[in-house]
Structure formats: C-alpha cells, structure tokens
Enzyme design. Structure first.
Site, PDB file in Angstrom:
ATOM      1  N   CYS A   1       0.049 -20.635  24.108  1.00 24.85           N
ATOM      2  CA  CYS A   1      -0.041 -19.711  25.231  1.00 24.85           C
ATOM      3  C   CYS A   1      -1.493 -19.664  25.704  1.00 24.85           C
ATOM      4  O   CYS A   1      -2.370 -19.238  24.954  1.00 24.85           O
ATOM      5  CB  CYS A   1       0.418 -18.319  24.805  1.00 24.85           C
TER       6      CYS A   1
ATOM      7  N   ILE B   1      -0.604 -29.620  12.621  1.00 23.67           N
ATOM      8  CA  ILE B   1      -1.448 -28.437  12.770  1.00 23.67           C
ATOM      9  C   ILE B   1      -2.535 -28.439  11.705  1.00 23.67           C
ATOM     10  O   ILE B   1      -2.380 -29.027  10.638  1.00 23.67           O
ATOM     11  CB  ILE B   1      -0.625 -27.132  12.730  1.00 23.67           C
TER      12      ILE B   1
ATOM     13  N   HIS C   1       0.643 -16.158  14.452  1.00 23.66           N
ATOM     14  CA  HIS C   1       0.942 -17.559  14.734  1.00 23.66           C
ATOM     15  C   HIS C   1       2.329 -18.052  14.335  1.00 23.66           C
ATOM     16  O   HIS C   1       2.626 -19.221  14.566  1.00 23.66           O
ATOM     17  CB  HIS C   1      -0.097 -18.451  14.039  1.00 23.66           C
TER      18      HIS C   1
ATOM     19  N   ARG D   1      10.460 -20.171  24.953  1.00 20.69           N
ATOM     20  CA  ARG D   1       9.233 -20.969  24.868  1.00 20.69           C
ATOM     21  C   ARG D   1       8.653 -21.280  26.245  1.00 20.69           C
ATOM     22  O   ARG D   1       8.097 -22.346  26.472  1.00 20.69           O
ATOM     23  CB  ARG D   1       9.466 -22.248  24.064  1.00 20.69           C
TER      24      ARG D   1
ATOM     25  N   HIS E   1      -5.883 -19.157   8.618  1.00 14.96           N
ATOM     26  CA  HIS E   1      -6.541 -19.437   9.897  1.00 14.96           C
ATOM     27  C   HIS E   1      -5.900 -20.669  10.515  1.00 14.96           C
ATOM     28  O   HIS E   1      -5.659 -21.661   9.827  1.00 14.96           O
ATOM     29  CB  HIS E   1      -8.040 -19.682   9.673  1.00 14.96           C
TER      30      HIS E   1
END
Length: 146
Positions: free
Chosen positions: A105, A127, A37, A45, A138
């Site tokens: 993605c 986030i 990540h 991008r 995670h």
C-alpha cells in the site's frame, strides 16, 4: 551444603523472574510485526483494501508512506528466521527462500494527514525480515519501493 543450596535456589528464582519479561517483550515485537504486516486471507487486495486495512490497524495517523501486507501461512513467515525458509541477507536480515503473496500500500498524495488514500500493488515475491530470538520483528520494505 544448606548455604550452597539456598544460594542456588536464590539464583535460580532470580533467573526465572528475569526471563519472562524478556520473552514477553520478544512476543510483543512479533505481535506488532503481525499487526502491521500480516493478513492471512485478504479480501480484494485493491486500493479500498489498503485504505480500510490501514485505517483498521491504526496505521493512518499520520498516514504511513508505505506498508506491505504478507498473505499466507504464519508458520512460513516465522520459518524465514531459521534455515527452513530463510537465508542470511545483508547485515542482520534474512530473505525468504520461497515467495509470498503480498499487497503493498503506497500513499497517494503528499500529505501525512488523514484521510489517507493508498494505491495497492499486488504481487508475489521473496520478503526480507529482521529477526530477534527466532521471530520476525521487522519487514524491510525498501525492496518493495518502485
């Protein structure tokens, strides 16, 4: 006295022997999190970025439905697990106090078999991470789904 000292040393040495694997495991999960990540300075991008980065990081066998890359400073991501840049969120998760640049993605088509084709979505958002021992392990991607 000698017996007590010997017992103390035995317990101390056993404690030393048990701690490093635990720390190594925590670091391993954190390294896995970064590998999946984190991309400090992405190039492009766009869809091509997603396809090449997913392939390079071995996230395409089978094709992963969704993966989000976080861009920026690694220290700021770690800080979500503490009060410096994070707040409690839901059950056992933390949400960042500040937004991050991200690229999400999404797999195009329904086949989990390579070659994998992805559509890139760029954005800036807070986030949500799961933490263990002060390290993110995670990324909750449910908040990135359309």
């Amino acid at each position: 006295m000698v017996m007590g000292l010997g017992l103390f040393l035995l317990v101390f040495m056993l404690g030393l022997g048990l701690t490093p694997p635990t720390l190594a495991q925590d670091n391993s999960r954190y390294r896995d999190f970064l590998a999946k990540h984190y991309d400090a300075t992405p190039q492009g991008r766009n869809d091509r970025y997603c396809e090449s980065t997913m392939r390079r990081r071995h996230l395409t066998s089978p094709c992963k439905d969704i993966n989000t890359f976080i861009h920026g400073n690694r220290h700021h991501i770690k800080a979500i697990c503490g009060d410096e840049n994070g707040n409690p969120y839901g059950e056992n998760l933390r949400i960042s106090k500040s937004p991050f640049q991200v690229t999400t993605c999404n797999l195009r088509g329904g086949s989990p078999r390579p070659p994998c084709q992805y559509r890139a979505t760029r954005g800036s958002r807070n986030i949500v991470v799961g933490c263990e021992n002060g390290l993110p392990v995670h990324l909750d991607e449910s908040i990135f789904r359309p």
